[in-house]
Design a protein around this motif. Structure first.
Motif, PDB file in Angstrom:
ATOM      1  N   PHE A 138       0.761  -1.277  -0.124  1.00 59.52           N
ATOM      2  CA  PHE A 138       0.094   0.032  -0.171  1.00 59.52           C
ATOM      3  C   PHE A 138       0.896   1.174  -0.027  1.00 59.52           C
ATOM      4  N   GLU A 139       0.309   2.096  -0.671  1.00 56.83           N
ATOM      5  CA  GLU A 139       1.055   3.541  -0.682  1.00 56.83           C
ATOM      6  C   GLU A 139      -0.044   4.662  -0.950  1.00 56.83           C
ATOM      7  N   ARG A 140      -0.137   5.717  -0.042  1.00 52.57           N
ATOM      8  CA  ARG A 140      -1.314   6.561  -0.211  1.00 52.57           C
ATOM      9  C   ARG A 140      -1.041   7.994  -1.041  1.00 52.57           C
ATOM     10  N   ASP A 173      -4.792   4.158   1.021  1.00 44.98           N
ATOM     11  CA  ASP A 173      -4.425   4.645   2.605  1.00 44.98           C
ATOM     12  C   ASP A 173      -4.810   3.434   3.316  1.00 44.98           C
ATOM     13  N   PHE A 174      -3.815   2.779   3.971  1.00 43.29           N
ATOM     14  CA  PHE A 174      -3.804   1.707   4.959  1.00 43.29           C
ATOM     15  C   PHE A 174      -4.940   1.764   6.004  1.00 43.29           C
ATOM     16  N   LEU A 175      -5.073   3.142   6.540  1.00 46.54           N
ATOM     17  CA  LEU A 175      -6.215   2.998   7.573  1.00 46.54           C
ATOM     18  C   LEU A 175      -7.538   2.834   7.051  1.00 46.54           C
ATOM     19  N   LEU A 190       5.555  -2.539   8.873  1.00 38.47           N
ATOM     20  CA  LEU A 190       4.661  -1.211   9.078  1.00 38.47           C
ATOM     21  C   LEU A 190       5.953  -0.158   9.330  1.00 38.47           C
ATOM     22  N   ASP A 191       6.505   0.723   8.315  1.00 37.58           N
ATOM     23  CA  ASP A 191       7.351   1.842   8.228  1.00 37.58           C
ATOM     24  C   ASP A 191       6.721   3.082   7.876  1.00 37.58           C
ATOM     25  N   PRO A 192       5.963   3.710   8.856  1.00 34.86           N
ATOM     26  CA  PRO A 192       4.992   4.860   8.566  1.00 34.86           C
ATOM     27  C   PRO A 192       5.875   6.052   8.387  1.00 34.86           C
ATOM     28  N   SER A 193       5.408   7.123   8.097  1.00 37.77           N
ATOM     29  CA  SER A 193       6.133   8.250   7.892  1.00 37.77           C
ATOM     30  C   SER A 193       6.544   8.638   9.431  1.00 37.77           C
TER      31      SER A 193
HETATM   32  N1  SAM Z   1       9.145   1.581   3.448  1.00 38.13           N
HETATM   33  C1  SAM Z   1       9.563   2.209   2.530  1.00 38.13           C
HETATM   34  C2  SAM Z   1      10.866   1.985   2.013  1.00 38.13           C
HETATM   35  O1  SAM Z   1      11.791   1.551   2.537  1.00 38.13           O
HETATM   36  O2  SAM Z   1      11.133   2.290   0.841  1.00 38.13           O
HETATM   37  C3  SAM Z   1       9.347   3.741   3.025  1.00 38.13           C
HETATM   38  C4  SAM Z   1       8.324   4.359   3.565  1.00 38.13           C
HETATM   39  S1  SAM Z   1       8.110   6.070   4.064  1.00 38.13           S
HETATM   40  C5  SAM Z   1       8.885   6.131   5.790  1.00 38.13           C
HETATM   41  C6  SAM Z   1       6.539   6.045   4.591  1.00 38.13           C
HETATM   42  C7  SAM Z   1       5.410   6.015   3.313  1.00 38.13           C
HETATM   43  O3  SAM Z   1       4.293   5.697   3.888  1.00 38.13           O
HETATM   44  C8  SAM Z   1       5.390   7.270   2.652  1.00 38.13           C
HETATM   45  O4  SAM Z   1       5.547   7.233   1.211  1.00 38.13           O
HETATM   46  C9  SAM Z   1       3.887   7.767   2.883  1.00 38.13           C
HETATM   47  O5  SAM Z   1       3.449   8.624   1.940  1.00 38.13           O
HETATM   48  C10 SAM Z   1       3.393   6.474   3.302  1.00 38.13           C
HETATM   49  N2  SAM Z   1       2.063   6.553   3.826  1.00 38.13           N
HETATM   50  C11 SAM Z   1       1.876   7.308   5.133  1.00 38.13           C
HETATM   51  N3  SAM Z   1       0.672   7.007   5.684  1.00 38.13           N
HETATM   52  C12 SAM Z   1      -0.003   6.086   4.917  1.00 38.13           C
HETATM   53  C13 SAM Z   1      -1.032   5.308   5.119  1.00 38.13           C
HETATM   54  N4  SAM Z   1      -1.986   5.504   5.881  1.00 38.13           N
HETATM   55  N5  SAM Z   1      -1.385   4.241   4.270  1.00 38.13           N
HETATM   56  C14 SAM Z   1      -0.601   4.055   3.016  1.00 38.13           C
HETATM   57  N6  SAM Z   1       0.624   4.592   2.951  1.00 38.13           N
HETATM   58  C15 SAM Z   1       0.946   5.701   3.872  1.00 38.13           C
END
Ligand code: SAM
Length: 354
Positions: A138-140, A173-175, A190-193
């Motif tokens: 997923f990517e939002r 959006d994952f949520l 889970l590697d969120p912002s």
């Molecule tokens: N894991 C990635 C990598 O190693 O290449 C880096 C991830 S980066 C820290 C966080 C990503 O999560 C961003 O691209 C952001 O747009 C996305 N993001 C944030 N909230 C989200 C959500 N609720 N659902 C899906 N994607 C989300």
């Protein structure tokens, strides 16, 4: 200036991309091109490399070797991926079996996603189409989603590749996902912002808009909080929400949570609050023990941030930005600031038939 100094002492890490090449092929290429493997902790010259003792398939080079490596056919053909040591911990710890159903909740630009795919493929019989597992990524964000798809295609991780890949990206959006729609999913990354405050060497991180070190640290009159405190509080709330949502996926057994932040508000504090959440209690989530979370890695969580819960500090991983980069030579444990925690849930024991 300090960051610049640290970067100069940090090795450039490359991950062998098992979707495109084997370890033997990469090592043979390096030998043919006069690179030699060193067994010491420091990398002395541009033709030396060391092997990580913590993550399989990771090689450390001198930072001055970067431009030469970027011009090789090995890089052009995606046999290798430039990815920091710390950024390789999450997929390595999640370690999904070849046939697992996996979700990467927050994927772009996709280095950890393709690492997951490569781990699964390496465990499969390595024949075309034999990796039966799947990674839903997923990517939002629309722009970042495009980058994700492009990167996944380049490294051979896209499921539609028809050969090795098993990743299905979804702009979503994952949520907003309904956990019961993903009843087969057993593993999640889970590697969120986050604030990004641990990043010394930005090369393989795609910058997001918010950047804590660019915030002026002035106190807001209404709340008495500095802008930095406010931002960290907001990020901590968001990160907690993401973990609590993950905990609701019915078949999920393992969730790896990570940030590239050095702030306890995004790391130990979020983990402790997640462990005390309603969902953790209801579904039986706890932290995996140190023995399952790269036990050889020496830097664990910050005990001062864990209060009474000292076992939390022991079971999680921290990377100190720049790491052990003392002295002149880049050290094999030097990397960006990072944090990883691994939550596990045991499948409920079946009651014997009455
Ligand atoms: N894991 C990635 C990598 O190693 O290449 C880096 C991830 S980066 C820290 C966080 C990503 O999560 C961003 O691209 C952001 O747009 C996305 N993001 C944030 N909230 C989200 C959500 N609720 N659902 C899906 N994607 C989300």
């Amino acid at each position: 200036a300090l960051y610049h100094e640290m970067t100069a002492r940090m090795p450039r890490w490359i991950r062998i991309n098992s979707l495109r090449a084997t370890r033997d092929e990469v090592l043979a290429w390096l030998a043919e091109h006069s690179y030699t493997q060193v067994e010491t902790d420091g990398i002395g010259g541009v033709k030396e490399f060391a092997v990580s003792r913590h993550v399989q398939g990771l090689l450390a080079f001198h930072p001055k070797a970067t431009s030469a490596l970027l011009q090789t056919e090995m890089y052009r053909d995606n046999w290798i991926v430039m990815q920091d040591l710390a950024s390789c911990f999450p997929a390595y710890i999640l370690d999904p079996p070849a046939d697992a159903q996996v979700v990467d909740a927050t994927s772009a630009p996709g280095n950890k996603t393709s690492h997951l795919s490569a781990i699964m493929f390496a465990k499969s019989s390595r024949r075309i189409g034999q990796s039966e597992g799947k990674v839903v990524a997923f990517e939002r964000d629309a722009v970042r989603y495009k980058t994700l798809v492009k990167r996944l295609a380049a490294v051979g991780a896209l499921a539609k590749d028809g050969t090795t890949g098993n990743v299905v990206p979804e702009r979503r959006d994952f949520l907003t996902t309904n956990p019961t729609d993903f009843g087969e999913v057993t593993h999640m990354l889970l590697d969120p912002s986050c604030s990004g405050s641990g990043i010394v060497n930005r090369l393989d991180f795609l910058k997001e808009d918010d950047d804590v070190d660019e915030l002026e640290d002035t106190v807001a009159a209404e709340t008495g909080e500095t802008k930095l405190q406010r931002r960290l509080r907001q990020l901590g709330e968001f990160q907690l929400l993401m973990i609590r949502h993950a905990f609701k996926f019915p078949a999920l057994r393992k969730v790896v949570y990570s940030t590239c932040s050095v702030h306890a508000q995004e790391n130990e504090s979020v983990v402790i609050r997640a462990l005390h959440s309603e969902e953790a209690d209801k579904f039986g989530w706890r932290l995996a023990p140190r023995s399952e979370v790269i036990p050889t890695w020496p830097v664990r969580g910050d005990p001062d941030a864990c209060g009474e819960e000292k076992d939390v500090a022991e079971n999680v991983i921290r990377c100190i930005p720049g790491g052990k980069g003392e002295g002149d030579k880049p050290h094999v444990e030097a990397c960006n600031g990072f944090f990883v925690a691994c939550f596990v849930k045991h499948a409920p024991t079946k009651r014997p038939l009455e």
